[in-house]
Each structure stands twice: as C-alpha cells, then as structure tokens.
Design a protein around this motif. Structure first.
Motif, PDB file in Angstrom:
ATOM      1  N   VAL A 163      65.506 -12.704 106.181  1.00  0.00           N
ATOM      2  CA  VAL A 163      64.589 -13.302 107.173  1.00  0.00           C
ATOM      3  C   VAL A 163      64.213 -14.717 106.760  1.00  0.00           C
ATOM      4  N   LEU A 193      66.877 -17.053 107.544  1.00  0.00           N
ATOM      5  CA  LEU A 193      67.125 -17.248 108.977  1.00  0.00           C
ATOM      6  C   LEU A 193      66.301 -18.438 109.470  1.00  0.00           C
ATOM      7  N   LEU A 203      62.542 -22.909 122.030  1.00  0.00           N
ATOM      8  CA  LEU A 203      62.414 -21.458 121.987  1.00  0.00           C
ATOM      9  C   LEU A 203      63.151 -20.922 120.764  1.00  0.00           C
ATOM     10  N   PRO A 251      65.106 -17.671 120.066  1.00  0.00           N
ATOM     11  CA  PRO A 251      65.680 -16.347 120.337  1.00  0.00           C
ATOM     12  C   PRO A 251      66.261 -15.771 119.058  1.00  0.00           C
ATOM     13  N   ALA A 252      65.731 -14.654 118.605  1.00  0.00           N
ATOM     14  CA  ALA A 252      66.226 -13.987 117.392  1.00  0.00           C
ATOM     15  C   ALA A 252      65.806 -12.533 117.465  1.00  0.00           C
ATOM     16  N   PHE A 253      66.566 -11.663 116.869  1.00  0.00           N
ATOM     17  CA  PHE A 253      66.279 -10.228 116.890  1.00  0.00           C
ATOM     18  C   PHE A 253      66.168  -9.688 118.324  1.00  0.00           C
ATOM     19  N   GLY A 254      66.772 -10.357 119.267  1.00  0.00           N
ATOM     20  CA  GLY A 254      66.699  -9.884 120.653  1.00  0.00           C
ATOM     21  C   GLY A 254      65.371 -10.146 121.329  1.00  0.00           C
ATOM     22  N   VAL A 255      64.509 -10.926 120.687  1.00  0.00           N
ATOM     23  CA  VAL A 255      63.216 -11.282 121.286  1.00  0.00           C
ATOM     24  C   VAL A 255      63.031 -12.793 121.126  1.00  0.00           C
ATOM     25  N   TYR A 256      61.986 -13.335 121.762  1.00  0.00           N
ATOM     26  CA  TYR A 256      61.611 -14.722 121.495  1.00  0.00           C
ATOM     27  C   TYR A 256      60.512 -14.718 120.452  1.00  0.00           C
ATOM     28  N   GLY A 285      62.689  -3.718 119.961  1.00  0.00           N
ATOM     29  CA  GLY A 285      63.659  -4.772 120.236  1.00  0.00           C
ATOM     30  C   GLY A 285      64.453  -5.130 118.995  1.00  0.00           C
ATOM     31  N   SER A 322      68.752  -4.846 117.711  1.00  0.00           N
ATOM     32  CA  SER A 322      69.395  -6.163 117.595  1.00  0.00           C
ATOM     33  C   SER A 322      70.581  -6.132 116.632  1.00  0.00           C
ATOM     34  N   PRO A 323      71.494  -7.084 116.774  1.00  0.00           N
ATOM     35  CA  PRO A 323      72.600  -7.189 115.814  1.00  0.00           C
ATOM     36  C   PRO A 323      72.111  -7.458 114.393  1.00  0.00           C
ATOM     37  N   GLU A 324      70.966  -8.149 114.248  1.00  0.00           N
ATOM     38  CA  GLU A 324      70.426  -8.396 112.904  1.00  0.00           C
ATOM     39  C   GLU A 324      70.154  -7.064 112.196  1.00  0.00           C
TER      40      GLU A 324
END
Lengths: 95, 405
Positions: free
Chosen positions: B217, B220, B229, B231-236, B283, B287-289
């Motif tokens: 993390v 990242l 914005l 966008p990460a982990f499928g959320v903002y 979420g 996510s892919p993460e």
C-alpha cells in the motif's frame, strides 16, 4: 465463451469481472490496448490497468479475469463496444 | 500533465513534488504537506458528509465547510514557498486539491469570484451511493476554496456551490464573495504523539503477512491523476487530513448534544463507520489488488479480517490490531494511536466518554462483512461494539470489544 461476475461496492454499480477463455487472454488484451490505450503496471500490488475516459480496465499480472469499471460518461454504445472486444454476449449468460 | 490554463510557464509536476508522501512506519501515519492524512474511499466520505448534512436542525454544511477551511488553510500554507508569486500559489492550491484526490478545481478566476470544478470525488461518491439525492454535494470543495483565500490572500471569503455535476451540470461552479475581513491561517492544535506503547500488548496471530500488505500500500501511488481522482482497489480514494474528519465529528456531536441528541449523533457516526467497513472493504476484496497479493495468503476465514486490519493501518487510520478473536462470535481490538482519540484530546482535552466513532463502527462492520450472511442490509447491526477504553479518556490505548448483537 467469456462469462462475467458482478463486482459489488465499486465505483459504478454495473461493474463486472470478465473471465476470458484461457487461449484468448493475450489477444483480448491486444484488442483492448488498441482500443483504449496501453496498459500500465502499477507499483505496489502490480495491478495491470488501462485508464480510459469511459472505463478502468484492470487485472492482476495473470491478466484474467478482467475487471471493467464503467465511468461517469460511459454510454450503452461504449459497453457494447467493449463487450465485442471481450467476446462477451449478455444473451449467453445469466449474470 | 497539462500546463496551467492561465499560467503556462508553471511546471505542475514540480509543484506536485512538494506533496510527496512521508510514511511514518512506527505510527502508521501518512503525511502530505505537513498534515497527517487518512485514506478513505468515496463510500465513507460521501456517507459521513450525508450524515452530518442530513440532520435538519443543525448547519451540517457549515460544519463540513469550517472543518475543511481550517485544516486545508494550514496545509496550503505549508505547501507554499516564500519565493512563490501569487499565480504560483493558486496553482499550488489547485494541485494540492488534485493530489489529495478531491478532483480538479480551476482557481484561475477565483479572485474574480468564479471557481469551477471538472471532476470531483464527492460527485463520484454520491453518484454511486445516493444517486437519487439530487443536490450540490461539493461542500468540502467550498471549504477548500475558502482555505485557499486565507492561505494565499489572507482574506475571509464565502464560497458556495451553485451548480454541481451530481445534479447534471457539465461542471461544478462556485461563487466566491469576499466578506472584507482579514483572516489568518489558524494555528494547529498542539499534537500528541506516542501516548501508548505497543510492546505491552500481545496481538493475535494469523496467516497474514501484515508487513507485505503495508509495504504494497505504501508503494502504491495513492495520488490524484491529472483529473484529481484516485481510482484504486475498485473505489475512489482520497487523502483527507485527520483534522478534517475530527473537526466534522467533534462539532457534529457537540451541535447535536445541544439539541439533546448526542446518542443519535454518535450512533450515526458509528453507522458511517460500519457502512465504510462493509462497502469499502467489500469493494477492496473484489479488486485485483486483493486478488494479486492478499488472496494467496488466506487460509482461514478469519485471515480476511486480519488482512483488512493491515490495510487500514496502511491507510493511516492508526496503529491497531486484533488481541482476541473467536471467528464469527467475538473480536477484541486495540488501537494505539487512533486519529479520532488523539484528535479529540488535542482539540478538546480529556473526554468523559470514548470518542472513536469511526473505529467502533468499522470493528463491528468488519465482523458483519467477514462472517455475516445475506445482503448488507441483512448484516447491518448484527454485531455490537463497545469501546471500553479510549485514549481520549486518559486510557493508554483504545479497546474495542465486539460481540454478536
């Protein structure tokens, strides 16, 4: 045949993971790259991602499944276009 | 990155370099431009705002605006360098807003009374969570604009959103009116650090490699794109100063207490945390993460809970961990430096009651997410939490005890 699963609690309520046939994964990413731009590998978790004004297209380094997150200005035509690239036909799947 | 609209000679990449993240591993703190920032996503941020602004008898927007103005004035002032000319200072404010993940402001005509926003974290968040609630939602941006005037011009202004993308506008628009009063950057509260020691507490074990998650993390880039914005982990995500969250929660509880509704206020704040755990973490788990790094570590169902705790530590919520856990039944957690407890202590002094409303809700919400069944609505309220000790009360740590309701 590509199938999909809904992803909950995401940026857009109509977010899905698309599971592409194993032997079509690389060709699918080639099609996606040509249409939406080159993927980049993010630091940290190594997620492969294409950021486009209409979609976020994301996967692990395994490249499959492919998560497609629709963005604010995404239209039905945009969705149809990416479904064509992914080889996904909604009428073939219940999800 | 595009050049400044009105100021083509200013290199925005160089300005952005001023906001490099500093991570303090022993305290799990994230610092940007001199402020401790907390990573939360659009679910929590829009929900906490809606909670505070949704109570009819208090000025919820005023609470959000004031908390933002105070904290961001300090952060913008910190980011400005003495040699910056006025034009550069406005660009610093624009880029800080974008870096933190709130969106893209155009402050080039702020002194003429007009500000626009082409992308907004809260626009996206409300669009997902409360799509049918059509009213301007960029209150935090109003506070940020007011803060910029304090930090750059030394002037008090009132910024108000007149059009919002959440209501269908092409861009958000704000008016800025100068009150004629001078304003100084408010002093930060005296900071309290290291009030507790982790070595006296034995944490429970799991199959999760906490450090690998934290390293990923921290590695990242949780920083705004050109449109501002994250966008990460499928959320903002957004990086919000702890002082903003604390200012909002503390004033909300105080205002509600004046109406004899303190219990309602704290329950609402708990629910925002509970919802955060279920929506944000849900979420993240899709996510892919998560799939790339965390899913391979999971051996037991309880490992999911431990992984979520590691993630929240990396997000700067503080240093907390599991001390006791019966899967599906109970959970005890200890927090060594939660931002809510420290924030209360710093701004109000010793409390008579526990103050970690968000962590309370998250503790219960994690149990509901990991072990609950059915929809989120079915799971909501199925676990009960009590914060038995709190640093804000003078205890050495905060302790959260969660059981089935």
């Amino acid at each position: 045949m590509t199938r999909r699963e809904r992803v909950r609690a995401c940026i857009h309520p109509e977010t899905f993971k698309y599971f592409v046939a194993r032997d079509d994964v690389l060709d699918t990413w080639s099609r996606l790259s040509r249409a939406y731009g080159e993927p980049v590998v993010a630091d940290g978790f190594g997620v492969v991602e294409i950021r486009h004004p209409r979609f976020f297209i994301r996967a692990t380094r395994m490249l499959n499944p492919i998560t497609v997150i629709r963005r604010r200005h995404c239209t039905d035509a945009d969705v149809q276009a990416i479904h064509d690239l992914l080889g996904f036909r909604p009428e073939d799947c219940a999800a | 990155m595009t050049a400044a609209r009105s100021l083509p000679s200013i290199d925005r990449e160089q300005i952005r370099a001023r906001f490099a993240l500093s991570y303090v591993p022993e305290r799990h703190r994230r610092i940007i431009a001199g402020q401790e920032v907390i990573v939360h996503c659009h679910h929590y941020n829009s929900r906490i705002q809606r909670t505070v602004e949704g109570v009819a008898d208090i000025d919820g927007k005023g609470i959000v605006r004031r908390a933002s103005e105070q904290a961001f004035a300090r952060q913008i002032a910190y980011a400005i360098e003495e040699t910056d000319d006025e034009a550069t200072r406005w660009v610093v404010a624009e880029e800080l807003f974008a870096e933190l993940g709130y969106g893209r402001l155009d402050l080039s005509k702020a002194n003429e009374g007009v500000v626009t926003q082409s992308a907004g974290h809260f626009v996206e968040g409300w669009g997902v969570a409360f799509g049918d609630d059509r009213k301007p939602v960029c209150t935090l941006a109003e506070g940020f604009i007011q803060a910029a005037f304090i930090a750059i011009e030394g002037q008090e202004v009132e910024a108000r959103e007149t059009e919002c993308m959440h209501c269908g506008a092409d861009a958000c628009s704000f008016t800025v009116e100068k009150t004629g009063a001078a304003a100084e950057v408010p002093a930060a509260p005296e900071r309290i650090e290291g009030v507790s020691m982790q070595e006296h507490v034995e944490l429970a074990e799991s199959n999760i490699d906490d450090q690998a998650i934290i390293n990923a993390v921290v590695g990242l880039a949780i920083r705004g794109t050109e449109e501002g914005l994250i966008p990460a982990f499928g959320v903002y995500l957004a990086n919000t100063p702890a002082d903003v969250y604390n200012g909002i929660a503390i004033e909300f509880v105080e205002e509600m207490s004046k109406l004899g509704r303190m219990e309602s206020a704290t329950r609402l704040l708990n629910e925002a945390g509970e919802s955060c755990a279920m929506n944000t973490f849900r979420g993240i788990m899709d996510s892919p993460e998560w799939e790339a790094l965390i899913a391979p570590m999971l051996q037991d169902q309880s490992d999911t809970l431990f992984a979520l705790v590691a993630l929240s530590n990396a997000f700067g919520w503080g240093n907390w961990g599991v001390t006791d856990h019966e899967p599906g039944e109970s959970l005890e957690m200890v927090s060594f430096n939660g931002y809510e407890a420290l924030g209360f202590l710093e701004s109000r002094g010793k409390a008579s009651e526990a103050q970690c409303w968000m962590l309370q809700g998250v503790s219960a919400g994690m149990m509901e997410l990991v072990y609950g069944e059915g929809s989120f609505a079915d799971r909501f309220g199925t676990f009960f939490v009590e914060e038995t000790d709190c640093i804000a009360k003078g205890n050495s740590v905060c302790v959260f005890s969660v059981e089935e309701a």
